[in-house]
Design an enzyme around this catalytic site. Structure first.
Site, mmCIF file in Angstrom:
data_model
loop_
_atom_site.group_PDB
_atom_site.id
_atom_site.type_symbol
_atom_site.label_atom_id
_atom_site.label_comp_id
_atom_site.label_asym_id
_atom_site.label_seq_id
_atom_site.Cartn_x
_atom_site.Cartn_y
_atom_site.Cartn_z
ATOM 1 N N GLN A 126 0.835 -1.189 0.000
ATOM 2 C CA GLN A 126 0.000 0.000 0.000
ATOM 3 C C GLN A 126 0.873 1.243 0.000
ATOM 4 O O GLN A 126 1.718 1.419 0.875
ATOM 5 C CB GLN A 126 -0.912 0.013 1.225
ATOM 6 C CG GLN A 126 -1.881 1.183 1.267
ATOM 7 C CD GLN A 126 -2.961 1.060 0.210
ATOM 8 O OE1 GLN A 126 -3.393 -0.038 -0.080
ATOM 9 N NE2 GLN A 126 -3.370 2.169 -0.356
ATOM 10 N N GLY A 169 5.546 8.013 -0.988
ATOM 11 C CA GLY A 169 6.001 7.319 -2.177
ATOM 12 C C GLY A 169 5.371 5.962 -2.372
ATOM 13 O O GLY A 169 4.533 5.518 -1.593
ATOM 14 N N VAL A 203 5.604 1.858 -2.597
ATOM 15 C CA VAL A 203 6.312 0.898 -1.750
ATOM 16 C C VAL A 203 6.207 -0.498 -2.351
ATOM 17 O O VAL A 203 5.127 -0.912 -2.788
ATOM 18 C CB VAL A 203 5.741 0.907 -0.314
ATOM 19 C CG1 VAL A 203 6.588 0.026 0.603
ATOM 20 C CG2 VAL A 203 5.672 2.328 0.235
ATOM 21 N N ASP A 211 4.344 9.976 14.696
ATOM 22 C CA ASP A 211 3.321 9.072 14.152
ATOM 23 C C ASP A 211 3.518 7.661 14.704
ATOM 24 O O ASP A 211 3.554 6.685 13.955
ATOM 25 C CB ASP A 211 3.369 9.070 12.625
ATOM 26 C CG ASP A 211 2.068 8.553 12.006
ATOM 27 O OD1 ASP A 211 1.049 8.483 12.726
ATOM 28 O OD2 ASP A 211 2.067 8.232 10.802
#
Length: 390
Positions: free
Chosen positions: A116, A121, A123, A223
């Site tokens: 995903q 960018g 992957v 995150d």
């Protein structure tokens, strides 16, 4: 054997609103001698800005700020697995999956499987021809991909993602990363149940060690969530995806919106000043999810509508007491009216108490989810609690 790195069944795609809020801007504190001025070009398709605070003060809605422009790519097949498709989606400023795959091939890799795509960018799982070991390639043309690579080159810790190589093809950067068995969220999904305290403690201790290392270098991850924690097993755990990281963090400041709504700390959701303590909050959410899977910290199965609504849900679910709100903050002035007095301040949260979690886990969760960031312990302090038996 081709290991799995399943991003498709994550909450960031199906359940919770994933967002690298300013994630493309987060690493602009690094390598100023090499990357001066690049931060001005860091943008998301749905949130082009150079100063997150300006847009927050202007009242830009969260559906713009909190966005993952790859969300529309998901397809669920008949077996319940997913795959990303739809190269028309502009994840990386026009770099399609086919174009990224061709670049990977030109750089000498055999692409085995697309993963995903993220905001930084495309992957892929790949390997060099004739080699058995697989790697993960992150291929992007935004400055954030280059900047993440420059940051990773500075880091060396067992519990933080390492960088094998950083390659370039014209304006495109290709990060070559280790290929782990899966991320923590996928691990929980595949086992369809929570971890016991022993295993959960091993995982979260590794995460805290990685955070303590980053924070010692004045790097804020921003995150921390189960989807960004990669593992082979509970003893081999790595904190990854530093696309939203912020460097040179000293005193609390408003560094912009970044990360994922459901794992953001209250001070971020309220758009107050914040520092590395936001990562400790994220780790606390992760610990809760590993012990209480599939329950979420704020309750409910639907993705958060926006940051403020999630913050209100969080205050109510935890039963935050008015005395626990930090003084002289927007968090207090705007959100204390949603607090309750049915629970004594500075005691176990109502949400956690109702679930009957292990005593050690409940204690650690409360400490990491301390509502006032000034009272919230650092990663180092938690590691020194003296209660770790794993």
């Amino acid at each position: 054997m081709l290991a799995m790195w399943r991003w498709v069944t994550k909450r960031s795609r199906l359940r919770r609103g994933h967002a690298h809020l300013g994630g493309n801007k987060g690493v602009r504190g690094i390598c100023s001698l090499y990357l001066a001025g690049l931060s001005r070009g860091l943008s998301r398709v749905h949130a082009q800005r150079s100063h997150a605070a300006t847009m927050a003060d202007a009242g830009i809605p969260d559906e713009i700020l909190y966005s993952d422009i790859s969300d529309d790519e998901i397809i669920i097949d008949g077996d319940g697995d997913g795959d990303s498709s739809g190269d028309e989606d502009d994840d990386d400023g026009g770099l399609t999956r086919q174009a990224a795959s061709r670049i990977a091939t030109d750089l000498g890799f055999e692409v085995l499987q697309p993963l995903q795509s993220g905001s930084e960018g495309r992957v892929f799982v790949a390997r060099r021809p004739g080699e058995a070991d697989t790697v993960v390639l992150k291929v992007g043309q935004k400055p954030s991909t280059l900047m993440e690579g420059m940051l990773l080159k500075r880091l060396a810790h067992d519990n933080v993602m390492s960088l094998k190589q950083m390659l370039a093809r014209g304006p495109v950067t290709c990060l070559v990363l280790p290929h782990f068995r899966c991320d923590l969220y996928s691990y929980l999904t595949m086992r369809d149940g929570p971890l016991d305290m022993r295993d959960a403690g091993r995982v979260i201790r590794s995460v805290l060690r990685g955070l303590a290392y980053l924070h010692g270098m004045r790097i804020m991850h921003r995150d921390v969530k189960a989807e960004n924690i990669f593992l082979e097993d509970v003893d081999t755990v790595c904190l990854g995806d530093l696309g939203a990281a912020r460097c040179n963090v000293a005193a609390p400041n408003f560094y912009g919106l970044a990360g994922t709504i459901e794992t953001n700390a209250p001070e971020v959701l309220a758009r107050d000043r914040y520092d590395t303590k936001v990562d400790v909050w994220g780790a606390g959410v992760v610990l809760f999810e590993t012990l209480a899977y599939p329950k979420t910290i704020a309750g409910g199965d639907e993705p958060a509508i926006n940051g403020e609504m999630h913050l209100i849900d969080l205050i109510r679910a935890l039963g935050v007491h008015p005395e626990e709100f930090p003084p002289d903050t927007r968090l207090r002035s705007e959100f204390v009216r949603y607090a309750g007095t049915h629970r004594q301040p500075y005691t176990q949260y109502a949400r956690v108490a109702r679930l009957g979690l292990p005593e050690t886990g409940a204690f650690l969760i409360y400490k990491m989810l301390t509502f006032d960031p000034v009272r919230r312990p650092s990663a180092d302090e938690i590691l020194n609690f003296g209660m770790w038996t794993v």
